[in-house]
Design a protein around this motif. Sequence first.
Motif, PDB file in Angstrom:
ATOM      1  N   VAL A   1      -4.791 -37.945 -17.132  1.00 44.97           N
ATOM      2  CA  VAL A   1      -4.510 -39.029 -16.198  1.00 44.97           C
ATOM      3  C   VAL A   1      -4.871 -38.619 -14.795  1.00 44.97           C
ATOM      4  O   VAL A   1      -5.292 -39.425 -13.987  1.00 44.97           O
ATOM      5  CB  VAL A   1      -3.017 -39.415 -16.267  1.00 44.97           C
ATOM      6  CG1 VAL A   1      -2.688 -40.453 -15.236  1.00 44.97           C
ATOM      7  CG2 VAL A   1      -2.694 -39.935 -17.654  1.00 44.97           C
ATOM      8  N   SER A   5      -7.312 -40.374 -10.637  1.00 50.15           N
ATOM      9  CA  SER A   5      -7.026 -40.508  -9.219  1.00 50.15           C
ATOM     10  C   SER A   5      -8.255 -40.226  -8.373  1.00 50.15           C
ATOM     11  O   SER A   5      -8.241 -40.452  -7.178  1.00 50.15           O
ATOM     12  CB  SER A   5      -5.898 -39.544  -8.826  1.00 50.15           C
ATOM     13  OG  SER A   5      -6.281 -38.207  -9.062  1.00 50.15           O
ATOM     14  N   ARG A 135       0.722 -48.318  -9.389  1.00 45.14           N
ATOM     15  CA  ARG A 135       1.180 -47.253 -10.286  1.00 45.14           C
ATOM     16  C   ARG A 135       0.066 -46.264 -10.626  1.00 45.14           C
ATOM     17  O   ARG A 135       0.341 -45.080 -10.825  1.00 45.14           O
ATOM     18  CB  ARG A 135       1.734 -47.861 -11.575  1.00 45.14           C
ATOM     19  CG  ARG A 135       3.068 -48.565 -11.390  1.00 45.14           C
ATOM     20  CD  ARG A 135       3.584 -49.117 -12.703  1.00 45.14           C
ATOM     21  NE  ARG A 135       3.820 -48.082 -13.705  1.00 45.14           N
ATOM     22  CZ  ARG A 135       4.906 -47.323 -13.758  1.00 45.14           C
ATOM     23  NH1 ARG A 135       5.864 -47.470 -12.865  1.00 45.14           N
ATOM     24  NH2 ARG A 135       5.061 -46.417 -14.711  1.00 45.14           N
ATOM     25  N   ARG A 136      -1.167 -46.747 -10.703  1.00 44.93           N
ATOM     26  CA  ARG A 136      -2.262 -45.875 -11.146  1.00 44.93           C
ATOM     27  C   ARG A 136      -3.180 -45.447 -10.015  1.00 44.93           C
ATOM     28  O   ARG A 136      -3.942 -44.492 -10.163  1.00 44.93           O
ATOM     29  CB  ARG A 136      -3.079 -46.574 -12.235  1.00 44.93           C
ATOM     30  CG  ARG A 136      -2.263 -46.901 -13.473  1.00 44.93           C
ATOM     31  CD  ARG A 136      -3.117 -47.418 -14.603  1.00 44.93           C
ATOM     32  NE  ARG A 136      -2.320 -47.659 -15.795  1.00 44.93           N
ATOM     33  CZ  ARG A 136      -2.826 -48.038 -16.961  1.00 44.93           C
ATOM     34  NH1 ARG A 136      -4.125 -48.216 -17.090  1.00 44.93           N
ATOM     35  NH2 ARG A 136      -2.025 -48.235 -18.001  1.00 44.93           N
ATOM     36  N   ASP A 189      -1.763 -44.357 -19.493  1.00 47.80           N
ATOM     37  CA  ASP A 189      -2.506 -43.974 -18.295  1.00 47.80           C
ATOM     38  C   ASP A 189      -1.648 -44.111 -17.045  1.00 47.80           C
ATOM     39  O   ASP A 189      -2.101 -43.804 -15.937  1.00 47.80           O
ATOM     40  CB  ASP A 189      -3.763 -44.856 -18.139  1.00 47.80           C
ATOM     41  CG  ASP A 189      -4.801 -44.557 -19.196  1.00 47.80           C
ATOM     42  OD1 ASP A 189      -5.219 -43.395 -19.302  1.00 47.80           O
ATOM     43  OD2 ASP A 189      -5.201 -45.479 -19.930  1.00 47.80           O
ATOM     44  N   ASP A 190      -0.426 -44.592 -17.204  1.00 44.39           N
ATOM     45  CA  ASP A 190       0.458 -44.784 -16.057  1.00 44.39           C
ATOM     46  C   ASP A 190       0.859 -43.455 -15.441  1.00 44.39           C
ATOM     47  O   ASP A 190       0.970 -42.433 -16.119  1.00 44.39           O
ATOM     48  CB  ASP A 190       1.725 -45.535 -16.459  1.00 44.39           C
ATOM     49  CG  ASP A 190       1.490 -47.038 -16.543  1.00 44.39           C
ATOM     50  OD1 ASP A 190       0.460 -47.491 -16.014  1.00 44.39           O
ATOM     51  OD2 ASP A 190       2.322 -47.739 -17.124  1.00 44.39           O
TER      52      ASP A 190
END
Length: 263
Positions: A1, A5, A135-136, A189-190
């Motif tokens: 994940v 970012s 959130r992502r 994926d959170d």
Amino acid sequence: VGSLSGLSITGAGGAAGGGGMGGGGGMDEENSSDDSDNQIHNDDEDDELSVYTASQYNDGERIVIGNQSKFLTTSMMLRLFSAGVKPPEEGMRVIYVDGAFDMFHCGHVRFLEEAAKRGDYLIVGIHGDSLVNKRRGSNLPLMNLHERVLSVLGCKYVNDVLIDAPLVITQEMMASLKISEVIHGTESDDIGAIDERYKYPREAGILTAIKSPIDFKLVNILSRIQKKQAELQSKIERKKKAEREWFNNKYDQNGGGKNNGSK
């Protein structure tokens, strides 16, 4: 994940900008206030938006993954995808799951299949774009809310969808939808904890965590794209090198090399 970012949105002019947790590289300071939680990007003047990953920077040059969706949804489109949707009958066991369901893929389908087995009627809550982005981070979601709703509606295991579903599941929401059980998987994926999100279902004893059948996630899709792009770039470079060598050999054979000079 964590690799997600690194995503950022860049307009045609080349200024990068991201919403939510991804930072505000291309936003003015006045646009980086609390209102940023309600927007995915602020560069409305840019017509063409592209998705990039920081891990693909090569000497300062960004490599395009794909263009941001400009899918247009009409009421007719929604009716076509929701044809056959019926409310749950009296006595049916209603199951509820929620999430972003971005780039609807095999991991989502397998999870929904398992969730549907636990009841008679499966409702899927689809989070809104601003909530997913908060959130992502970065550019996410890659698909807008309407696209994600239509994708999930097309799944045979789903009976209905809750559009722009709230993050926190409340007692009022449970009663309104007549939810018997709330399900969540082990793969997501959170970014962030889910304690507050499922607080009431957990206290009511109707929250169940099921093991996701497969660990396929959005990051797997992005990794495949990056790998294929690298392979294609390598193939192009090899082809260019072979063409240069062929032309150089042909040029030298005709006596026109640099060492021959001009008379």
